[in-house]
Every structure is written in C-alpha cells, then in structure tokens.
Design a protein around this motif. Sequence first.
Motif, short mmCIF file in Angstrom:
data_model
loop_
_atom_site.label_atom_id
_atom_site.label_comp_id
_atom_site.label_asym_id
_atom_site.label_seq_id
_atom_site.Cartn_x
_atom_site.Cartn_y
_atom_site.Cartn_z
N MET A 229 0.84 -1.16 0.00
CA MET A 229 0.00 0.00 0.00
C MET A 229 0.90 1.24 0.00
SD MET A 229 -3.08 -1.06 2.48
CE MET A 229 -4.42 -0.87 1.35
N TYR A 230 0.32 2.35 -0.45
CA TYR A 230 1.09 3.58 -0.60
C TYR A 230 0.27 4.79 -0.16
CZ TYR A 230 4.09 0.75 -3.52
OH TYR A 230 4.93 -0.23 -3.98
N LEU A 231 0.96 5.77 0.44
CA LEU A 231 0.37 7.06 0.75
C LEU A 231 0.87 8.07 -0.27
CD1 LEU A 231 0.89 7.26 4.61
CD2 LEU A 231 -1.27 6.88 3.40
N ALA A 232 -0.03 8.92 -0.77
CA ALA A 232 0.35 9.98 -1.69
C ALA A 232 -0.59 11.17 -1.46
CB ALA A 232 0.26 9.51 -3.13
N PHE B 138 -3.42 4.18 -1.26
CA PHE B 138 -3.64 3.40 -2.48
C PHE B 138 -3.26 1.94 -2.24
CE2 PHE B 138 -3.10 7.69 -4.01
CZ PHE B 138 -3.98 7.79 -5.08
N ASP B 139 -3.97 1.02 -2.87
CA ASP B 139 -3.61 -0.39 -2.72
C ASP B 139 -2.44 -0.78 -3.63
OD1 ASP B 139 -5.01 -0.42 -5.14
OD2 ASP B 139 -6.10 -2.24 -4.68
N LYS B 140 -2.20 -0.01 -4.70
CA LYS B 140 -1.07 -0.25 -5.61
C LYS B 140 -0.36 1.07 -5.86
CE LYS B 140 -2.87 -4.20 -8.12
NZ LYS B 140 -3.92 -4.72 -7.47
N LEU B 141 0.87 1.00 -6.33
CA LEU B 141 1.66 2.21 -6.58
C LEU B 141 0.91 3.13 -7.54
CD1 LEU B 141 4.37 3.68 -6.16
CD2 LEU B 141 5.21 2.47 -8.17
N PRO B 142 0.58 4.36 -7.11
CA PRO B 142 -0.15 5.28 -7.98
C PRO B 142 0.79 5.99 -8.97
CG PRO B 142 0.21 6.31 -5.86
CD PRO B 142 0.77 4.92 -5.76
N ILE B 143 0.18 6.58 -9.98
CA ILE B 143 0.90 7.32 -11.02
C ILE B 143 0.56 8.80 -10.85
CG2 ILE B 143 1.11 7.68 -13.51
CD1 ILE B 143 0.21 4.72 -13.79
N LYS B 144 1.56 9.66 -10.93
CA LYS B 144 1.35 11.10 -10.73
C LYS B 144 0.82 11.74 -12.00
CE LYS B 144 3.61 15.02 -8.56
NZ LYS B 144 4.85 15.51 -7.96
N GLY B 145 -0.33 12.42 -11.86
CA GLY B 145 -0.90 13.20 -12.95
C GLY B 145 -0.50 14.65 -12.80
N GLU C 278 -2.31 17.06 -11.44
CA GLU C 278 -2.75 17.63 -10.18
C GLU C 278 -3.08 16.61 -9.12
OE1 GLU C 278 -5.55 20.79 -10.37
OE2 GLU C 278 -4.71 21.59 -12.21
N CYS C 279 -3.03 15.32 -9.47
CA CYS C 279 -3.37 14.29 -8.50
C CYS C 279 -2.70 12.96 -8.86
CB CYS C 279 -4.88 14.11 -8.38
SG CYS C 279 -5.67 13.62 -9.90
N TRP C 280 -2.71 12.04 -7.91
CA TRP C 280 -2.19 10.70 -8.11
C TRP C 280 -3.33 9.80 -8.55
CZ3 TRP C 280 2.91 9.48 -7.75
CH2 TRP C 280 3.75 10.45 -7.18
N TRP C 281 -3.05 8.85 -9.43
CA TRP C 281 -4.06 7.95 -9.99
C TRP C 281 -3.68 6.50 -9.76
CZ3 TRP C 281 -8.48 9.92 -11.78
CH2 TRP C 281 -8.50 11.27 -12.12
N ALA C 282 -4.68 5.67 -9.50
CA ALA C 282 -4.47 4.24 -9.40
C ALA C 282 -4.67 3.65 -10.79
CB ALA C 282 -5.47 3.63 -8.42
N GLU C 283 -3.64 3.00 -11.30
CA GLU C 283 -3.68 2.48 -12.66
C GLU C 283 -4.79 1.44 -12.87
OE1 GLU C 283 -0.76 -0.13 -15.45
OE2 GLU C 283 0.12 1.61 -14.46
N SER C 284 -5.10 0.67 -11.84
CA SER C 284 -6.06 -0.41 -11.98
C SER C 284 -7.51 0.05 -11.97
CB SER C 284 -5.84 -1.46 -10.90
OG SER C 284 -6.01 -0.88 -9.62
#
Length: 61
Positions: free
Chosen positions: A1-4, A14-21, A23-29
């Motif tokens: 899990m990850y904090l962002a 997040f349950d999986k590593l998020p991707i930085k957009g 203005e926000c972080w996104w969960a790929e799944s």
Amino acid sequence: MYLARDKNNDLYLFDKLPIKGSECWWAESGVDGTYLRLDKALYPQVTWDSDPLPVELTPAQ
C-alpha cells in the motif's frame, strides 16, 4: 500500500503504486476500491512533491 498527497493537499491510501498526474495521483487499476481518502493532517512528511510512501496496515492490538 502507498500514501500519496494530491496537489490540493488531499491525502490518499492506495492499494497499488499510484501514477502522478498533473494535479493528483491515480491508481492504474481503476477507481473502485483502489484508494481511500485520509485526514489531511496525517503524515505531513508526504507532500505533492514527494514520491508515494510505502506503508503496511497492521491489526490493532
């Protein structure tokens, strides 16, 4: 899990590593069940400019 933390200071777990957009972080799944918004006052060391922080959940004792 990850904090962002998003650019607007919202903090997410997040349950999986998020991707930085832009203005926000996104969960790929996808969106459903992949993140949880937390109290903004928690984890002040996690900032928009920092990488996601890996964390583990442990049962309360």
